[in-house]
Design an enzyme around this catalytic site. Structure first.
Site, PDB file in Angstrom:
ATOM      1  N   LYS A 116       0.813  -1.296   0.021  1.00 56.09           N
ATOM      2  CA  LYS A 116       0.015   0.136  -0.317  1.00 56.09           C
ATOM      3  C   LYS A 116       0.898   1.285  -0.081  1.00 56.09           C
ATOM      4  O   LYS A 116       0.814   2.114  -0.752  1.00 56.09           O
ATOM      5  CB  LYS A 116      -0.821   0.246   1.292  1.00 56.09           C
ATOM      6  CG  LYS A 116      -1.702  -0.725   1.067  1.00 56.09           C
ATOM      7  CD  LYS A 116      -3.225  -0.529   1.565  1.00 56.09           C
ATOM      8  CE  LYS A 116      -4.287  -1.804   1.454  1.00 56.09           C
ATOM      9  NZ  LYS A 116      -5.720  -1.198   1.917  1.00 56.09           N
ATOM     10  N   LYS A 199      -3.316 -10.936  -6.876  1.00 55.37           N
ATOM     11  CA  LYS A 199      -5.278 -11.352  -6.311  1.00 55.37           C
ATOM     12  C   LYS A 199      -5.660 -10.176  -6.854  1.00 55.37           C
ATOM     13  O   LYS A 199      -5.542  -9.072  -7.214  1.00 55.37           O
ATOM     14  CB  LYS A 199      -5.153 -10.947  -4.443  1.00 55.37           C
ATOM     15  CG  LYS A 199      -5.194  -9.733  -4.307  1.00 55.37           C
ATOM     16  CD  LYS A 199      -5.464  -9.656  -2.793  1.00 55.37           C
ATOM     17  CE  LYS A 199      -5.831  -8.585  -2.006  1.00 55.37           C
ATOM     18  NZ  LYS A 199      -6.847  -7.696  -0.579  1.00 55.37           N
ATOM     19  N   LYS A 202     -10.521  -4.834  -5.134  1.00 52.12           N
ATOM     20  CA  LYS A 202     -11.712  -3.854  -5.450  1.00 52.12           C
ATOM     21  C   LYS A 202     -11.320  -2.634  -5.458  1.00 52.12           C
ATOM     22  O   LYS A 202     -11.231  -1.767  -6.165  1.00 52.12           O
ATOM     23  CB  LYS A 202     -12.777  -3.747  -4.223  1.00 52.12           C
ATOM     24  CG  LYS A 202     -12.189  -3.160  -2.806  1.00 52.12           C
ATOM     25  CD  LYS A 202     -13.240  -3.013  -1.866  1.00 52.12           C
ATOM     26  CE  LYS A 202     -12.086  -3.482  -0.601  1.00 52.12           C
ATOM     27  NZ  LYS A 202     -12.856  -4.117   0.244  1.00 52.12           N
TER      28      LYS A 202
END
Ligand code: ATP
Ligand code: LTN
Length: 336
Positions: A116, A199, A202
């Site tokens: 992130k 993966k 969203k």
């Protein structure tokens, strides 16, 4: 008959965007499955969501939508506590205490923090690094024995266990040390439709990489039609050599309940086009009733608010109990 005391179970999902079928297969579906066996507590993790930038009006809407989705997927508010994380201040309070036994070295090593930070290089904030400590607080407040999550959260669960053990060793038995409930099969990690080595997420910039729980039939069929497979034409479950096809088989298995072996047999000798269409149809068929129920629930905001408010109160009481114990153990003056 002697009644068995149920253990507690905790999990949460962030209201950080449209929930994907990866979230559903890896996590939410199991929330429903486990609700009879455990005392389940499920949160909308809005405090976690703000570790990346959120548009206030969108965050507010996503919180309500996620609560409606939980209910539409079959989580029964009579059996489970459903609440909004920011409504229960004990989460931040315990996170602060746990911060004092957490080390920057272990937090900066977390894969999610590294991913992130790279993705949001303009906003590498303290909350992003502290994310797993807040997650540990969520879990430990409810003395949860089990935590159903996708495979990507395994490292955070290990940290939670470490913190629980560290605190118990220092101050005496206080927290239950939780176990993860992570699917043994590939459902624990549904992969991107556009790049099966990543993966499904969203927050992927490519909307064709994921299918959301709210996508309409046409979008679902289109996204599966475009899904990346491989150059040969055999429909076989082999995640190592055929990650795209194996991911589609996993999704088909999750939404139809047919075993992987039966699914392989069903598509033996058929082409990828037909296979992808069948997967798309199965997903669209399974999502349709959930979408209809969610729309029905959203039309009755007062009902959803009443569920949240009941859940908030129940969570507040449970969390306070653990937090009081923690404060006592640490030596905070209570006037007694
Ligand atoms: P993002 O993808 O934006 O980083 P997220 O979907 O991973 O967010 P959450 O909404 O908090 O983050 O995830 C909710 C649950 O869904 C977690 O238990 C997580 O492990 C699970 N999950 C997320 N992605 C997948 C996936 N691709 N396959 C299986 N489970 C998943
Ligand atoms: N970090 C989790 C969401 C989450 C969670 C939790 C999951 C927040 N608090 C406590 C389990 C237990 C994620 O899935 N990204």
């Amino acid at each position: 008959m002697e009644e068995k005391v149920k253990s507690s179970l905790f999990s949460a999902v962030q209201p950080s965007g449209a929930v994907t079928i990866g979230n559903y297969i890896g996590a939410i579906r199991n929330f429903v499955k486990l609700q009879d066996e455990y005392n389940c507590i499920y949160a909308v993790a809005d405090l976690h969501a703000i570790t990346v930038r959120q548009e206030p009006a969108v965050l507010r809407r996503n919180t309500l939508e996620l609560m409606a989705l939980f209910l539409a997927c079959g989580i029964d508010p009579k059996k489970c506590v459903l609440f909004v994380q920011s409504h229960v201040p004990a989460h931040c309070e315990l996170a602060w205490v746990l911060n004092t036994i957490s080390y920057p070295g272990e937090l900066s090593r977390m894969t999610q923090f590294k991913d992130k930070s790279a993705k949001h290089a303009e906003n590498v904030n303290m909350g992003l690094m502290d994310y797993p400590v807040l997650m540990a607080a969520d879990i430990l407040l409810y003395q949860a024995a089990l935590v159903p999550v996708g495979a990507d959260q395994k490292q955070h669960l290990e940290l939670t266990r470490d913190l629980a053990i560290r605190f118990n060793n220092r101050y005496g038995q206080t927290f239950t040390v939780p176990d993860g409930y992570i699917l043994k099969d590939s459902g624990a990690r549904i992969m991107s439709l556009a790049d099966p080595s990543k993966k499904m997420s969203k927050s992927d910039d490519n909307p064709n990489a994921f299918v959301t729980m709210g996508d309409d039939r046409d979008s679902i069929l289109r996204k599966f039609k475009r899904a990346v497979t491989d150059s040969d034409s055999e429909i076989r479950y082999d995640p190592e050599n055929k990650p795209g096809v194996s991911n589609l088989l996993t999704i088909y298995h999750a939404f139809t309940g047919k075993s992987l072996a039966d699914s392989e047999r069903e598509f033996a000798g058929k082409g990828y086009g037909e296979f992808k269409e069948a997967v798309g149809e199965a997903v669209a068929d399974a999502l349709a009733p959930i979408q209809a129920e969610k729309a029905r629930l959203l039309a009755d905001k007062a009902y959803i608010n009443s569920i949240i408010s009941e859940g908030d109160n129940a969570a507040f009481r449970m969390a306070r109990k653990t937090l009081s114990k923690v404060y006592r153990k640490i030596g905070f003056y209570s006037g007694e």
